[in-house]
Design a protein around this motif. Structure first.
Motif: not given
Ligand code: EPU
Length: 324
Positions: A65, A78, A80-81, A170-171, A173
């Motif tokens: 992150a 942001e 990540e999953n 995948t990401c 925010t």
């Protein structure tokens, strides 16, 4: 066949279980297993496997992150999953950033938070999500979804409806506040939090409340709330309120929300077991695995509960967990 991790602790297997550490690795896996049945999971904390999965289960090991930008009032993070949502929230509270503290201790990962629009104590993930990046399963292309394009609703998003099975998030925010305005209006949260709280104080209060009511994922198999809270037409609520004393209810756009926990309790299910599955005594909205539940035990118990709520109140409650 390999075991599939799931918080319900169902003994289920998949042909292949594969983890990836980058978007490129994910693309390679999608190429490699083209034609196979695919299932992307997070922590498996909102899933009920109805049996073995004859295909490939994918899981993200991307867990970073970072702050991507800020303005006078906000910091945009942001993540990540595959990052555990609660680990992210703990770090944000530590940094004094607020907006997600009410979501503390929800099991699950960042990617799933954006699919499921997880929520608790008056806050939903959609309140803080600004955009979502996702990979198209069909051709490996990347797409950024704005908040509006995610079509968020109560435990709902476009990724559960029109785009189901088409994208892997995948990401995500999230927009965090620099100035803390606590949101304490849900249930007894205000009473549990002291004066002039910090985001960390609210986080700790939420964790205390959750621990009193909900089973510990590390100790008892469950998938959190098994059912969604139904929203019924006002006339239907009024007919019920005329028959029962003090029906808990929350006015909503388009009707009245009646807690499924109350409906289930009125039908006498609290603490009842069927095989190894049980309607949790402290919060009947949750079904738990007492140790040796089979998928069929949980499915039958859930169906019996739905049927009796429907027979008694004429209300259809639907599962919040995804059946696989
Ligand atoms: N209630 C009863 N009997 C009980 C327990 C509760 O009648 O044994 C009634 C009470 O009137 C209570 C009301 O249900 O005021 C609501 O209970 P609670 O505040 O525990 O919340 P919930 O509606 O049962 C929802 C979410 C939870 C979330 C809490 C807090 C859903 C499906 N569940 O539960 O989310 O933690 O609010 O915001 O919306 C999850 O999604 O897995 C989850 C745990």
């Amino acid at each position: 066949m390999v075991n599939i991790p799931n918080t319900f602790r169902m003994d289920v297997r998949a042909k292949i279980y594969a983890e990836y550490r980058s978007v490129d690795e994910l693309r390679e896996l999608l190429q490699q297993y083209r034609g196979e049945r695919l299932l992307h999971i997070g922590a498996g904390s909102n899933l009920l496997f109805t049996g073995d999965f004859n295909g490939v289960v994918l899981h993200s090991a991307m867990r970073r992150a970072r702050a991507t930008r800020e303005d006078d009032s906000h910091v945009f993070i942001e993540a990540e999953n595959g990052l555990v949502l609660d680990e992210l929230i703990a770090q944000l509270c530590d940094m004094g950033l607020s907006g997600m503290e009410n979501l503390s201790y929800i099991p699950g990962e960042v990617g799933a938070s954006a699919v499921q629009n997880v929520g608790a104590y008056g806050v939903e993930a959609k309140d803080v999500i600004t955009e979502v990046r996702a990979l198209a399963i069909a051709d490996g292309s990347e797409r950024t979804f704005t908040h509006a394009e995610c079509c968020y609703g109560y435990r709902d998003s476009i990724f559960k409806n029109d785009l189901r099975g088409q994208y892997i998030i995948t990401c995500v925010t999230y927009r965090l506040d620099k100035q803390f305005v606590p949101k304490l209006d849900y249930g007894n949260l205000r009473g549990e939090v002291g004066a002039n709280p910090t985001p960390m104080d609210v986080r700790e209060a939420v964790i205390r409340i959750r621990r009193q009511k909900l089973p510990e994922v590390s100790e008892v198999g469950s998938a959190g709330s098994f059912f969604k809270n139904p929203i019924v037409p006002r006339e239907q609520y009024e007919a019920i309120a005329a028959q029962y004393e003090r029906v808990p209810h929350f006015d909503q756009e388009g009707g009245v929300k009646i807690p499924a926990a109350w409906l289930i309790e009125q039908c006498g299910w609290k603490g009842k077991t069927l095989g190894g599955a049980q309607c949790y005594a402290k919060q009947p909205l949750v079904l738990v695995n007492t140790g040796n539940a089979t998928p069929q035990d949980v499915i039958t118990l859930a169906q019996n509960i739905c049927n009796s709520v429907h027979d008694k109140f004429g209300i259809t409650i639907s599962p919040e967990v995804n059946y696989i």
